[in-house]
Design a protein around this motif. Sequence first.
Motif, PDB file in Angstrom:
ATOM      1  N   GLY A  32       0.832  -1.215   0.000  1.00 22.06           N
ATOM      2  CA  GLY A  32       0.000   0.000   0.000  1.00 22.06           C
ATOM      3  C   GLY A  32       0.859   1.256   0.000  1.00 22.06           C
ATOM      4  N   GLU A  33       0.222   2.390  -0.296  1.00 24.35           N
ATOM      5  CA  GLU A  33       0.970   3.655  -0.395  1.00 24.35           C
ATOM      6  C   GLU A  33       1.654   4.045   0.897  1.00 24.35           C
ATOM      7  N   VAL A  34       0.915   3.917   1.998  1.00 24.68           N
ATOM      8  CA  VAL A  34       1.448   4.391   3.282  1.00 24.68           C
ATOM      9  C   VAL A  34       2.637   3.527   3.703  1.00 24.68           C
ATOM     10  N   GLY A  35       2.449   2.227   3.627  1.00 27.56           N
ATOM     11  CA  GLY A  35       3.532   1.323   4.005  1.00 27.56           C
ATOM     12  C   GLY A  35       4.720   1.433   3.065  1.00 27.56           C
ATOM     13  N   SER A  36       4.442   1.649   1.789  1.00 23.30           N
ATOM     14  CA  SER A  36       5.534   1.769   0.816  1.00 23.30           C
ATOM     15  C   SER A  36       6.395   2.990   1.124  1.00 23.30           C
ATOM     16  N   ARG A  37       5.748   4.083   1.488  1.00 22.33           N
ATOM     17  CA  ARG A  37       6.486   5.305   1.845  1.00 22.33           C
ATOM     18  C   ARG A  37       7.419   5.025   3.037  1.00 22.33           C
ATOM     19  N   PHE A  38       6.893   4.323   4.019  1.00 24.67           N
ATOM     20  CA  PHE A  38       7.668   3.973   5.220  1.00 24.67           C
ATOM     21  C   PHE A  38       8.877   3.106   4.844  1.00 24.67           C
ATOM     22  N   LEU A  39       8.624   2.060   4.048  1.00 29.56           N
ATOM     23  CA  LEU A  39       9.708   1.132   3.714  1.00 29.56           C
ATOM     24  C   LEU A  39      10.732   1.797   2.785  1.00 29.56           C
ATOM     25  N   MET A  40      10.247   2.677   1.901  1.00 30.76           N
ATOM     26  CA  MET A  40      11.179   3.359   0.992  1.00 30.76           C
ATOM     27  C   MET A  40      12.074   4.328   1.767  1.00 30.76           C
ATOM     28  N   GLU A  41      11.552   4.889   2.839  1.00 32.92           N
ATOM     29  CA  GLU A  41      12.393   5.766   3.672  1.00 32.92           C
ATOM     30  C   GLU A  41      13.468   4.961   4.394  1.00 32.92           C
ATOM     31  N   TRP A  85       9.950   6.798   9.640  1.00 36.35           N
ATOM     32  CA  TRP A  85       8.858   7.765   9.652  1.00 36.35           C
ATOM     33  C   TRP A  85       7.603   7.114  10.226  1.00 36.35           C
ATOM     34  N   GLY A  92      13.692  -2.050   0.609  1.00 38.61           N
ATOM     35  CA  GLY A  92      12.322  -1.611   0.876  1.00 38.61           C
ATOM     36  C   GLY A  92      11.567  -2.697   1.610  1.00 38.61           C
ATOM     37  N   TYR A 122       4.995  -6.329   8.230  1.00 36.86           N
ATOM     38  CA  TYR A 122       5.825  -5.845   9.340  1.00 36.86           C
ATOM     39  C   TYR A 122       6.166  -6.908  10.382  1.00 36.86           C
ATOM     40  N   LEU A 154      -2.647  -2.192  -5.800  1.00 31.82           N
ATOM     41  CA  LEU A 154      -1.355  -2.136  -5.109  1.00 31.82           C
ATOM     42  C   LEU A 154      -1.259  -0.951  -4.160  1.00 31.82           C
ATOM     43  N   ASP A 155      -2.148   0.040  -4.340  1.00 30.34           N
ATOM     44  CA  ASP A 155      -2.040   1.249  -3.515  1.00 30.34           C
ATOM     45  C   ASP A 155      -2.556   1.061  -2.095  1.00 30.34           C
TER      46      ASP A 155
END
Lengths: 152, 382, 156, 387
Positions: free
Chosen positions: A26-35, A43, A141, B132, D21-22
């Motif tokens: 998902g978008e939120v988790g992807s942002r976290f893992l990409m950071e 983050w 990631g 996670y 995927l989002d």
Amino acid sequence: MAQKQQDQELLQYESRIKVPYTWSVGEVGSRFLMELKENRKIWATRCPSCDMVFVPPKKTCTYCFSDIHEWVEVKDEGVLQTFTVVRYETPLIPGKPPYIIGIIMLDGADTGLVHLIAGVPHDKVKVGMRVKAVFEEKRKGHILDINHFKPI
Amino acid sequence: MNGVEDITIIGVGQTAIEREKPADTFADMAYEAVTKALDDAGMSIDDIDNIVTTSNDFWDGRTISSMAVNDAVGAGLGKNITTVEGDGTFSAFYGMCRILSGSYKNSLIVTHVKGSISDNIHITNGIFDPIYMRPIGLDSLNTAALQMRRYMAKYGISEEQCAKVSVKNHANALKNPYAQIKKTFTLEDVMDSRLIADPLKLLDCSPISDGAAAVIISGEESAKKHKNAVKVRGVGYCADAYFLGDRDLADANALDMAASRAYESAEIVDPLSEIDVAEVYDAFSYMELMWYEGLGFCAPGGGGKLIDRGVTEMDGKLPVNPSGGLLSGHPVITGGLIRLIEACLQVRGDAGDHQVKGVKTALAHGVNGACGQSHCVWIVGR
Amino acid sequence: MTNQGVDLLTINSGEAEQPFCYTVGLEGSKFLTEIRDNKRFVGIKCPKCGKVYVPPRKVCGPCFTEMTEWVPVKDEGYLHSYTILRFAFLDPETGKEKPVPYGYAFIRLDGADTDFQHYVEIKDEKKVKIGARVRAVFEEKRAGKITDVKHFVVID
Amino acid sequence: MAKEKTAIVATGQTHHRSSRLDVNGIELIHEAVTRCLEDGELTIDDIDAVVIGNMDHFEGINYVDTWSIDGSGAFMKPIIKVTTGGTTGSTVGHCGYHLVASGMFDKVLAIGWEKNSESDTTAAITTAFDPIWDRLVFAGAISGLAVEAMAYMVKYGATEKDAARVAVRDRKHATNNPYAQLRKEVSIEDVMNSPMLSDPIKLLDVCPRTDGACAVVFASEQYAEKICDRPAWIHGISAKHPYNYLGDYDWEDRLPSMQMASKELYAKAGIKEPLKEIDVMELYLPYSCAGLSWIEALGLCGPGQAPKLLWDGVTDMGGELPINPSGGVIATNCIGATALLRISEAAVQVMGRGGKRQVPDVNTALASGFGGCFWSDVTLLKSTKPK
């Protein structure tokens, strides 16, 4: 394995379920893992209603069900809330027993992060000790871009 | 809550809990439990007008795990049927609602599991979120260890106090014909048993088991006069947050809420005095102490003292798990329904050698998810 | 920081699998050992409705009656219905695709009242029809599994 | 009759796609829940209990009730998981109904969801069948349906073209539904010329695989009309799951479980002529031929007469009894949500909230669920309160 009952050999059928999975982060988790991957930073997201800071991040607040949009950086160190030294072998763990799993409250976060603890003798781990993230050199990631947390 | 005063449990049945049942398929185990429950109720399958089966696709290694048992529980007769995936106490709740809704008169609740056919670590790793938590290698054992350590650290509970639960429940199991492990263990045995995941030791953990159980719940007026009728006085269930770091693992807030709902309906104000016997979900020794607190038998952190004072021993003020509990046999999914069956047997005075004297009110407790995330509490009585 | 423009990640289970050792049970074991040892089919008969079940199981669903009477069933019967599978999919046991096309059939064995599910050979597709007579072909090496029967072939 | 009269008062669904995927699974569920709460102008605090369902091996998540809390909003609330395979969605809906009708809860949120993109759908479905008897020689869900279609066509003389007419109808209807996954019309030729998957079923005869979720709020009489000006009242449900083994099934007898379920439902609701008395149906038709034999099972016409009904346009929008105004399962199939979507869409029709897919003046709607080993569930909704 065969056993007998009423003179009838009892059969068992050895099998497995090997359905391959590809889970969406998902978008939120992807942002976290990409950071984690790109900047070695952790983050979190903060709930606009109750101010709770979630690591890993949530799109929705667990406690008040509000939508969350705000990101805040938390420190890569914090306090060990609990831990265990796992003594049994399992194919599901990266590494051999004994190894340590803990829950860490990172500075700036309101929820604990479950992760591996290493770099400390098993009898020296204590609840309340401060620990810091050790990042992998090669990151992809993934939550294991943090290899483990070590005592400071 | 309202309306449960019309509900009675009129038949119970369970298979022996065993490490492995190589001759029995899921259907065979379910059929044994169902026929025993029907016999116990003095009924035939024709008297049953709806069925709630209970199973878990991961444990059974089968999507639509209910498909394995439909014929063996009476669905082949065209009866309305449904399936709960989770502990049997939750499916019993749904079975009761199917009567209260006015749709049916008698609900048959069936649960089954074969822990022997798979690997507990793989199955319970699947409880955890794949992004996670699963990569960290979490399972039911190491997360229980995290909870036990947190509970001990927050409230000053000792490993010995936890171990006392194991000693007590194993001693109780000696008198239960259905129990899997029937062996006396001393405090030293438990303390010296192999470390699984510190501070959790082998004898702090429940075993792997096969088993099935069934109960018949009735809403018929005439059932209240049935010889085996046990009145339902209150039920409540409630879930806490999912991610382990989202809750303080030392506190059983969801159990507190579930119990409050059940107590409100049953008009119980002081559970320690008003409940005569409790069957709780002791998947691990320390959990029983935590559940004392969540159930309001003592204040938060008071579980250790309660066991030290012998309050929950067979001859104590509120015996807990006279059957030997899950520590003496733990068919997952079925575990909570067996607690409910044992509570009913205690109220009926039919618990045999592990009968507690003069039981008027009994409590049964079931759990879903890791570290007691979701709880269901039943109060039954005369 | 926002979510705009972020790479959307996925997590893969890779080679992960869950091992199971399924219980065949008393009735199923009898059926499979008869095939393994004697290349013979047996069914189980309901004392109430007289229906003969293949594969056998303990309880007749529609009667809710326990069954104990074994009856012989022939290794021949007719195609009750069938299809020919032409698209490949992953076998959940191996994680690999089975080759296509193949015939998938429900066979009413002589002496049975339920269908036996198995493969039907499709070398001559024209002969594969509802009602066609078929016979079981057994594997040379048999292990007490349903695949001890290789497939069924059309015989008329 | 029920202790508490119970109605559907709000519905919500995701925009269904082959892959999302989002969002992860929890976030997908949350989307449907949020839309449902908005539809009823409710907040999560109004919800007394939650029911959820899906099929575990599609996503590989064990204990979805406890896993989904952040999406379902069930934090410190009662939540229960029910699941019966393809019928999971109707099983969820029926549970929501019983929990409210029992008087135990006033407002219950029922959720069905699936993220089929996360696994190999056919491999996962194959695990639904018996590991000893079925799985080793099983050929996937489509083949099971193909076997049924073959038997029906041979016995009653229906053709592949007749079946294609069902796919054409549902795909046309889907163009009116902003939430549907496949929103492009297809012709009889398109269907007939599409690749053969499993004789006689072709690619355009079958449902797609979908990521999607659906949520519905059931409410007691005390709250129903306060939340919704035209609630969809539940007048009857039935669930028949009579088989364990595919080999026990009577292939030519046109879905016996549906015959049992609909007969029981019609008796409960006093329906004698379903074709005349029911205004719209949302049916779980996972493949085209089901739209022939299964409507016979529902008593809309006699054995073998369904093709005529189809070609006469009786089940089209504007016909006497429109079927699947939403586009049905052939346009969208997020499996654990699919049968709940049927109930939800039937409720939408009764509430008059169907927009372009609305059938005029709906007072009575029927929804069905299909799954497991040729099992059937049915639900009857009306604009009038049950007596």
